[in-house]
Design a protein around this motif. Sequence first.
Motif, short mmCIF file in Angstrom:
data_model
loop_
_atom_site.label_atom_id
_atom_site.label_comp_id
_atom_site.label_asym_id
_atom_site.label_seq_id
_atom_site.Cartn_x
_atom_site.Cartn_y
_atom_site.Cartn_z
N GLN A 133 62.42 85.20 74.82
CA GLN A 133 62.66 86.35 75.68
C GLN A 133 61.36 86.66 76.44
N TRP A 134 61.17 86.31 77.73
CA TRP A 134 62.14 85.65 78.58
C TRP A 134 61.39 84.57 79.34
N GLY A 210 69.13 89.65 77.39
CA GLY A 210 68.33 90.87 77.37
C GLY A 210 67.93 91.31 78.76
N THR A 211 67.06 92.29 78.83
CA THR A 211 66.71 92.91 80.11
C THR A 211 65.99 91.96 81.07
N HIS A 213 66.63 88.75 81.46
CA HIS A 213 67.43 87.53 81.62
C HIS A 213 67.37 86.96 83.03
#
Length: 238
Positions: A133-134, A210-211, A213
Amino acid sequence: MNVLTVNRSLASPVAFIILFFLGGCGGPQSILNPAGPSAHAAAALWWGMFGFSALVLSVIVTLWLYAMWRKPKPLTIAQASRLNLRWIIGGGLVLPVISLSILLGFGIPMGYRMLPLPLVGQTPLRINVTGHQWWWEIRYPDAGIVLKNELHLPAGIPVDIHVTSADVIHSFWIPRLGGKLDMIPGRTNILRLQADLPGHYRGQCAEFCGTGHADMVLAVQAHTLQDFKTWLEAYKHE
């Protein structure tokens, strides 16, 4: 307002809609612009399924129009029962069996071409990719090279990408080179890729993770074989 005027007034919006959707058929992440054997197989499968679905839709629309416009003939109860039975068997049994047989007969060979099967007299280059991530962690185990968000490949030869994840489920995808493959924590999956020609390609995580991505982008560079060997040697000595 005559029919000609109406047709002209509709022409521009229809043309705009067509061009809008055709815009998705190009670009660095278009599966319809393949640049490798696996991607060519995926594109062929897409076009085959699209063509077959268009054919089925045409047949259904034709039958629907026929049913709307025909002049019904009086039928006895026995004749109506036989007619209904024919439609049930034809549309509910024969058509699905034929359709699925055609799709499987076409799709299975295409899927077979995407598998990382053993190659006679050749061992594909191995590259390990771990999703975070990420960002992407790229490792060349034979050369001891570690990169971030940057993948280098030799063009014209197969490469086995061993993918896994360090946290949540990601999905490794370089649309112009091959299909997507899930990256699952604690498990390693293998994807075989090959670039037809040297050039720049774009990869993207295809599983919402997730945020961050949308920013999980992978820069891919395919080199000629000699340039790739030169890059490996130069990177080792940095």
